[in-house]
Motif scaffolding. Structure first.
Motif, PDB file in Angstrom:
ATOM      1  N   LYS A  72      87.817  27.227  -3.256  1.00 10.36           N
ATOM      2  CA  LYS A  72      87.619  26.201  -2.244  1.00 10.36           C
ATOM      3  C   LYS A  72      86.528  26.658  -1.214  1.00 10.36           C
ATOM      4  O   LYS A  72      85.610  26.205  -0.852  1.00 10.36           O
ATOM      5  CB  LYS A  72      88.630  25.351  -1.788  1.00 10.36           C
ATOM      6  CG  LYS A  72      88.202  24.378  -0.903  1.00 10.36           C
ATOM      7  CD  LYS A  72      89.445  23.490  -0.332  1.00 10.36           C
ATOM      8  CE  LYS A  72      89.261  22.729   0.982  1.00 10.36           C
ATOM      9  NZ  LYS A  72      90.311  21.868   1.468  1.00 10.36           N
ATOM     10  N   PHE A  99      89.829  16.420 -12.553  1.00 10.64           N
ATOM     11  CA  PHE A  99      89.122  17.173 -11.483  1.00 10.64           C
ATOM     12  C   PHE A  99      90.177  17.533 -10.348  1.00 10.64           C
ATOM     13  O   PHE A  99      90.765  16.404  -9.996  1.00 10.64           O
ATOM     14  CB  PHE A  99      88.181  16.399 -11.052  1.00 10.64           C
ATOM     15  CG  PHE A  99      87.415  16.800  -9.739  1.00 10.64           C
ATOM     16  CD1 PHE A  99      86.801  18.049  -9.644  1.00 10.64           C
ATOM     17  CD2 PHE A  99      87.502  16.146  -8.453  1.00 10.64           C
ATOM     18  CE1 PHE A  99      86.031  18.465  -8.500  1.00 10.64           C
ATOM     19  CE2 PHE A  99      86.741  16.502  -7.393  1.00 10.64           C
ATOM     20  CZ  PHE A  99      86.119  17.651  -7.353  1.00 10.64           C
ATOM     21  N   SER A 150      87.956  12.600 -14.035  1.00 13.07           N
ATOM     22  CA  SER A 150      88.285  12.550 -12.840  1.00 13.07           C
ATOM     23  C   SER A 150      89.897  12.871 -12.807  1.00 13.07           C
ATOM     24  O   SER A 150      90.496  13.291 -11.974  1.00 13.07           O
ATOM     25  CB  SER A 150      88.258  11.117 -12.007  1.00 13.07           C
ATOM     26  OG  SER A 150      88.979  10.004 -12.609  1.00 13.07           O
ATOM     27  N   GLN A 151      90.465  12.632 -13.960  1.00 11.62           N
ATOM     28  CA  GLN A 151      92.022  12.887 -14.200  1.00 11.62           C
ATOM     29  C   GLN A 151      92.108  14.334 -14.190  1.00 11.62           C
ATOM     30  O   GLN A 151      93.369  14.950 -13.872  1.00 11.62           O
ATOM     31  CB  GLN A 151      92.437  12.276 -15.130  1.00 11.62           C
ATOM     32  CG  GLN A 151      92.173  10.754 -15.243  1.00 11.62           C
ATOM     33  CD  GLN A 151      92.595   9.992 -16.580  1.00 11.62           C
ATOM     34  OE1 GLN A 151      93.087  10.689 -17.751  1.00 11.62           O
ATOM     35  NE2 GLN A 151      92.651   8.693 -16.593  1.00 11.62           N
ATOM     36  N   ARG A 209      90.563  17.619   0.926  1.00  5.44           N
ATOM     37  CA  ARG A 209      92.174  17.842   0.532  1.00  5.44           C
ATOM     38  C   ARG A 209      92.462  18.260  -0.750  1.00  5.44           C
ATOM     39  O   ARG A 209      93.392  18.361  -1.173  1.00  5.44           O
ATOM     40  CB  ARG A 209      92.932  16.371   0.921  1.00  5.44           C
ATOM     41  CG  ARG A 209      93.082  16.586   2.484  1.00  5.44           C
ATOM     42  CD  ARG A 209      93.871  15.274   2.698  1.00  5.44           C
ATOM     43  NE  ARG A 209      93.978  14.970   4.075  1.00  5.44           N
ATOM     44  CZ  ARG A 209      95.088  15.766   5.017  1.00  5.44           C
ATOM     45  NH1 ARG A 209      95.564  16.722   4.312  1.00  5.44           N
ATOM     46  NH2 ARG A 209      94.945  15.609   6.249  1.00  5.44           N
ATOM     47  N   LYS A 210      91.405  18.395  -1.691  1.00  6.27           N
ATOM     48  CA  LYS A 210      91.659  18.863  -3.157  1.00  6.27           C
ATOM     49  C   LYS A 210      92.041  20.200  -2.991  1.00  6.27           C
ATOM     50  O   LYS A 210      91.533  21.192  -2.426  1.00  6.27           O
ATOM     51  CB  LYS A 210      90.172  18.612  -3.974  1.00  6.27           C
ATOM     52  CG  LYS A 210      89.894  17.450  -4.230  1.00  6.27           C
ATOM     53  CD  LYS A 210      90.727  16.822  -5.485  1.00  6.27           C
ATOM     54  CE  LYS A 210      90.114  15.356  -5.764  1.00  6.27           C
ATOM     55  NZ  LYS A 210      91.096  14.891  -6.969  1.00  6.27           N
ATOM     56  N   LYS A 211      93.057  20.519  -4.035  1.00  2.00           N
ATOM     57  CA  LYS A 211      93.756  22.110  -4.044  1.00  2.00           C
ATOM     58  C   LYS A 211      93.283  22.432  -5.300  1.00  2.00           C
ATOM     59  O   LYS A 211      93.678  22.256  -6.522  1.00  2.00           O
ATOM     60  CB  LYS A 211      95.267  21.702  -4.282  1.00  2.00           C
ATOM     61  CG  LYS A 211      95.875  20.925  -2.907  1.00  2.00           C
ATOM     62  CD  LYS A 211      95.380  21.891  -1.563  1.00  2.00           C
ATOM     63  CE  LYS A 211      96.216  21.446  -0.457  1.00  2.00           C
ATOM     64  NZ  LYS A 211      95.928  22.016   0.778  1.00  2.00           N
ATOM     65  N   TYR A 212      91.748  23.357  -5.315  1.00  2.00           N
ATOM     66  CA  TYR A 212      91.503  23.857  -6.311  1.00  2.00           C
ATOM     67  C   TYR A 212      91.035  25.246  -5.945  1.00  2.00           C
ATOM     68  O   TYR A 212      90.917  25.482  -4.838  1.00  2.00           O
ATOM     69  CB  TYR A 212      90.312  22.988  -6.944  1.00  2.00           C
ATOM     70  CG  TYR A 212      89.229  22.651  -5.875  1.00  2.00           C
ATOM     71  CD1 TYR A 212      88.958  21.295  -5.377  1.00  2.00           C
ATOM     72  CD2 TYR A 212      88.149  23.694  -5.632  1.00  2.00           C
ATOM     73  CE1 TYR A 212      87.984  21.172  -4.623  1.00  2.00           C
ATOM     74  CE2 TYR A 212      87.149  23.386  -4.779  1.00  2.00           C
ATOM     75  CZ  TYR A 212      87.088  21.967  -4.179  1.00  2.00           C
ATOM     76  OH  TYR A 212      86.030  21.912  -3.503  1.00  2.00           O
ATOM     77  N   CYS A 230      85.293  14.007   1.522  1.00  2.00           N
ATOM     78  CA  CYS A 230      86.163  13.337   0.256  1.00  2.00           C
ATOM     79  C   CYS A 230      86.968  14.265  -0.432  1.00  2.00           C
ATOM     80  O   CYS A 230      88.152  14.082  -1.187  1.00  2.00           O
ATOM     81  CB  CYS A 230      85.272  12.443  -0.767  1.00  2.00           C
ATOM     82  SG  CYS A 230      84.688  11.147   0.172  1.00  2.00           S
ATOM     83  N   ILE A 231      86.351  15.513  -0.741  1.00  2.97           N
ATOM     84  CA  ILE A 231      87.170  16.538  -1.438  1.00  2.97           C
ATOM     85  C   ILE A 231      87.567  17.572  -0.836  1.00  2.97           C
ATOM     86  O   ILE A 231      88.428  18.523  -1.149  1.00  2.97           O
ATOM     87  CB  ILE A 231      86.012  17.345  -2.443  1.00  2.97           C
ATOM     88  CG1 ILE A 231      85.128  18.103  -1.599  1.00  2.97           C
ATOM     89  CG2 ILE A 231      85.298  16.348  -3.315  1.00  2.97           C
ATOM     90  CD1 ILE A 231      84.379  19.178  -2.507  1.00  2.97           C
ATOM     91  N   TRP A 284      81.117  16.510 -11.171  1.00  2.00           N
ATOM     92  CA  TRP A 284      79.960  16.287 -10.498  1.00  2.00           C
ATOM     93  C   TRP A 284      78.597  16.328 -11.074  1.00  2.00           C
ATOM     94  O   TRP A 284      77.772  15.636 -10.719  1.00  2.00           O
ATOM     95  CB  TRP A 284      80.151  17.500  -9.480  1.00  2.00           C
ATOM     96  CG  TRP A 284      81.085  17.510  -8.642  1.00  2.00           C
ATOM     97  CD1 TRP A 284      82.229  18.263  -8.405  1.00  2.00           C
ATOM     98  CD2 TRP A 284      81.043  16.594  -7.262  1.00  2.00           C
ATOM     99  NE1 TRP A 284      83.131  17.995  -7.408  1.00  2.00           N
ATOM    100  CE2 TRP A 284      82.324  16.684  -6.741  1.00  2.00           C
ATOM    101  CE3 TRP A 284      80.275  15.627  -6.975  1.00  2.00           C
ATOM    102  CZ2 TRP A 284      82.958  16.052  -5.723  1.00  2.00           C
ATOM    103  CZ3 TRP A 284      80.828  14.751  -5.759  1.00  2.00           C
ATOM    104  CH2 TRP A 284      82.106  15.150  -5.166  1.00  2.00           C
ATOM    105  N   PRO A 295      85.956  21.826 -13.236  1.00  2.00           N
ATOM    106  CA  PRO A 295      85.409  21.109 -12.247  1.00  2.00           C
ATOM    107  C   PRO A 295      84.148  20.672 -11.869  1.00  2.00           C
ATOM    108  O   PRO A 295      83.810  19.352 -11.299  1.00  2.00           O
ATOM    109  CB  PRO A 295      86.001  21.811 -10.995  1.00  2.00           C
ATOM    110  CG  PRO A 295      85.808  23.288 -11.462  1.00  2.00           C
ATOM    111  CD  PRO A 295      86.043  23.186 -13.000  1.00  2.00           C
TER     112      PRO A 295
END
Length: 840
Positions: free
Chosen positions: A131, A840, A837-838, A125-128, A122-123, A240, A236
């Motif tokens: 990673k 994260f 979530s906005q 593709r998150k760009k943080y 789920c995460i 969680w 971030p």
């Protein structure tokens, strides 16, 4: 030739071989991904990151096949595999077959791994930032979980337990030689009856989702400390933390309701060591959430890091407690040791070492910037730290006694004999301290919220606190007028709960006046206050309605508590219990595909099946026709209890029993929910079904047709005599020379009339009788002889002890507040999650 051998090799692979292959592939790909992500973090290499990604998705693919194969074996009842045989059977409905998957330790580890993999996908593709580091830590955890399933390999080494091991490979070598080599069990051991509940289909997945999600704050924290970004990891990770608190909290709440609905200890939380093991990390993570809110002001960085890391560590510690067998003598929930102990101890030291390294690194680089103190009341951070401190104390107070078996085991290793024992009265011991500590949380949270909202108006704070205190005293006084419980600690809890609710209402009023919507924190704090009131009323003000006030002892074999706090009900003999008239109306069964309950008297046993005596109809639809097989769930017997209140309104409850012997009776309660209370009923003793009925001849009567007579104070009438051409017992066939006569007798029972039909037979110049038994009344009638000249009929009347049950009835006032409060807490977390979530 080589390709032929290769294809033949794989063609001979069984499903178990494929399952083992994919387990090893899952482990290897997790390890490769962990190493590659770690190297990519150190070297900032794109190629290593791509390699790690490939290994990660191969790991997910392999894990999918492991889970699918095990599900398939359970679904197809492949009892040649030990895990399937041990945890399932053919008589289980499809939804309980799902529960069979995670009943065992291996399945629960797979469930844990599934949620890990799912959340990682789920995460992905998150760009943080960081990673690679976060994925390195998480894939390290996934590697350790995968290793729990490798099982035996080589000769002396073993890692965990393989769920694809064959049944025959688990047998003792002395037994193997006595059974055919191709023998396969036709039936499985079955699912634990207590787990045959719909909550057990959904509770474990939610709980393990909480376990899996708690790895993510840990991963962010470790990576942040490694990168020397000591505060940046908090933003971030907060998402969680909230997600873990919500999912793990929901799992705990579901488990509490399962216990309330299924177990007969009369509550929703028994402070069992396994329950404690899940509750402790949730408390520590809750403390971390409060300190993380201080990080913006450069405060609480070190405390937040330590709490987040130790909440994760405590998840593994709870896993060790429940799966090492160390709680085998102190908890009914704990697993037996399947060889996981050494691995879990290694994991504990591994994570502990990682945490110590992180603390040392954090200490060397501790942020020196200080914010000038603004006073205790004026400093919002002080309130947050106070809340975190209380939550930490609550966790510690539960952790230390729960770990007593661990202390004893450690002392034993050093040759020291320890006589430490867990608290005997666990509920009183833990609840006393937990509720006292929760008082500080309630008062502090309610005042701090209002002050945070109106922080510039100190005079208003004092005025509101005083006014709410006066109103609280008035409401408390009114409640105590209608109560007979005046213990000081109950009064203190009541005042605190009411005060917290009122302060939260005042805060809400000010929020609405400022045109602001309630935050997730406000909803959660209101939920805590409401939940405390629910605990207080349902526990402190509950009433036992079934008290034995007659002074008679039911049985010398019963405990004093059972003789004094339980009610004895004879079949169809109404009894007054407080404001209710209660009647035991017989035993009932559940049948597969049938929406209601089927009375035992409507069935007859023809080994190995139950068949219907007549058409079984529900809402004008015939579900089972006469003499057809009825698929009965024999493990569950339901006892029909009919309640009638003082207003004449009736309702029916069906408490059930499992393991239907007096020594091993396992009772499942039935609950009637009203808007302001629950009526909690469970069976505590039953007529021993293994004991043969002792019939005693009470009397022999000569009765004329149409005359009344008495049987055990019941009025009976011989209605008429009729000749039979076919006997009710179809195994006996009448010839034209035979004679069969049936007496039709009506008995006026306490609830209904019974028609009794004993039969007199003359066959081959021999006389026989077929008696008729009325189980409800404990009566057997036999037609002994016929005197045509006197027009009289001789009846033999025998009696035996009637069927009975002993039950306990508890009234739990306002218990709904507990569940409402729990849901409010979860809703508060959900609102906070959407807000975070906005970011994260």
């Amino acid at each position: 030739m080589d390709s032929f051998l290769f294809m033949n090799f794989f063609a001979n692979f069984s499903l178990g071989h494929w399952g083992t292959f994919f387990i090893w592939f899952t482990f290897c790909t997790a390890l490769m991904s962990c190493i590659a992500y770690s190297c990519a973090t150190l070297q900032f290499s794109r190629s290593l990151e791509k390699s790690a990604t490939v290994a990660f998705f191969l790991h997910v693919f392999s894990l999918f096949w492991v889970i699918s194969l095990l599900f398939f074996l359970i679904w197809k009842h492949r009892f040649d595999y030990y895990y399937v045989w041990r945890h399932s059977s053919t008589d289980l409905p499809w939804y309980y077959l799902i529960s069979c998957f995670w009943e065992g330790q291996e399945g629960s580890f797979l469930l844990w791994m599934f949620w890990h993999a799912f959340l990682l996908v789920c995460i992905f593709r998150k760009k943080y930032v960081w990673k690679n580091g976060v994925f390195a830590v998480l894939m390290c955890i996934q590697t350790l979980l995968s290793a729990m399933l490798l099982g035996n390999f080589f000769q002396s080494m073993s890692l965990g337990s393989n769920p694809f091991i064959l049944w025959k490979d688990t047998l003792d070598i002395s037994i193997v030689g006595k059974i055919p080599s191709n023998f396969i069990p036709q039936e499985g051991n079955g699912l634990n009856p207590l787990l045959q509940n719909y909550w057990m289909v959904i509770h474990p997945p939610i709980l393990f989702l909480g376990f899996a999600s708690m790895s993510f704050p840990f991963a962010f924290c470790i990576t942040g400390i490694f990168k020397k970004k000591f505060t940046q990891w908090v933003q971030p990770a907060t998402f969680w933390v909230l997600f873990s608190l919500c999912t793990l909290g929901l799992g705990i709440l579901m488990g509490a309701y399962w216990a309330y609905e299924t177990l007969s200890f009369g509550g929703y939380w028994s402070w069992d060591p396994v329950e404690n093991a899940v509750y402790i990390p949730w408390l520590i993570l809750l403390a971390a959430m409060h300190t993380m809110m201080m990080v913006k002001k450069k405060k609480g960085v070190q405390t937040s890091s330590i709490l987040v890391m130790f909440s994760f560590f405590l998840i593994w510690y709870s896993t060790f407690l429940t799966r090492s067998g160390i709680l085998g003598n102190t908890s009914v929930h704990a697993f037996t040791d399947l060889g996981f102990s050494r691995q879990l101890i290694f994991y504990l030291f591994f994570f502990l070492g990682m945490i110590i390294w992180a603390i040392v690194r954090l200490q060397k680089n501790e942020i020196k910037k200080k914010i000038p103190s603004q006073g205790f009341v004026d400093q919002h951070s002080q309130w947050l730290f106070f809340a975190a401190f209380i939550f930490g104390l609550m966790g510690l107070q539960v952790l230390l006694p729960t770990s007593i078996p661990v202390y004893n085991r450690l002392l034993h290793l050093f040759g020291i004999t320890s006589h430490l024992a867990p608290p005997v009265e666990a509920i009183l011991f833990y609840a006393k301290y937990q509720l006292i500590l929760s008082l500080f949380v309630l008062i502090g949270s309610s005042i701090a919220q209002f002050f945070w909202l109106k922080h510039q108006e100190k005079y208003l704070l004092k005025k509101v606190v005083l006014l709410v205190g006066i109103v609280t005293l008035g409401i408390t006084w009114l409640i105590l007028q209608s109560s007979d419980t005046f213990h000081w600690h109950y009064i203190l809890l009541l005042m605190t709960g009411i005060y917290a609710v009122l302060m939260n209402i005042v805060t809400l009023i000010y929020l609405l006046r400022m045109r602001l919507l309630p935050s997730g924190g406000w909803v959660a704090h209101m939920g805590v206050a409401v939940m405390l009131l629910g605990i207080l009323f349902s526990s402190g003000y509950s009433k036992i309605l079934s008290k034995n006030e007659s002074g008679l002892i039911y049985s010398k074999d019963f405990s004093k508590k059972m003789n004094t706090e339980h009610a004895l009900l004879w079949m169809n003999d109404p009894k007054k219990i407080q404001n209710y008239t209660v009647r035991y109306a017989g035993k009932y069964f559940k049948a597969l595909g049938y929406p209601g309950y089927i009375a035992k008297q409507d069935l007859k046993f023809q080994a190995p099946y139950f068949v219907a005596k007549h058409d079984i109809i529900h809402e004008k639809k015939i579900f089972f026709s006469k003499n057809s097989i009825v698929p009965i769930d024999i493990d569950h017997i339901y006892y029909k209890i009919i309640y009638q209140d003082i207003h004449g309104k009736t309702f029916t409850l069906y408490p059930q029993s499992q393991n239907h012997t007096q020594e091993n009776l396992s009772a499942v309660p039935a609950i009637r929910c009203f808007w302001h209370k629950d009526l909690y009923t469970y069976i505590s003793a039953i007529t021993d079904p293994t004991q043969k009925k002792d019939w005693q001849i009470k009397t022999v009567l000569d009765i004329a047709k149409g005359k009344n007579f008495f049987i055990n104070d019941y009025v009976a009438t011989l209605l008429y005599i009729e000749k039979l051409d076919v006997l009710p017992n179809q195994e006996i066939v009448l010839s034209p020379q035979d004679l069969a006569v049936q007496a039709v007798i009506k008995i006026q029972g306490p609830i209904k009339d019974y028609i009794v039909t004993p039969v007199y037979i003359i066959q081959n110049k021999q006389v026989g009788q077929i008696p008729f038994i009325v189980e409800d009344l404990g009566i057997k009638i036999r037609l002994l002889n016929i005197y045509p000249t006197q027009q009289q009929y001789r009846l033999e009347i025998s009696t035996t002890q009637r069927d009975y049950i002993v039950l306990k009835v508890i009234e739990k006032p306002w218990i709904g507040l507990f569940w409402i409060g729990g849901l409010l807490i979860l809703i508060g977390f959900i609102l906070a999650i959407f807000r975070r979530s906005q970011r994260f």
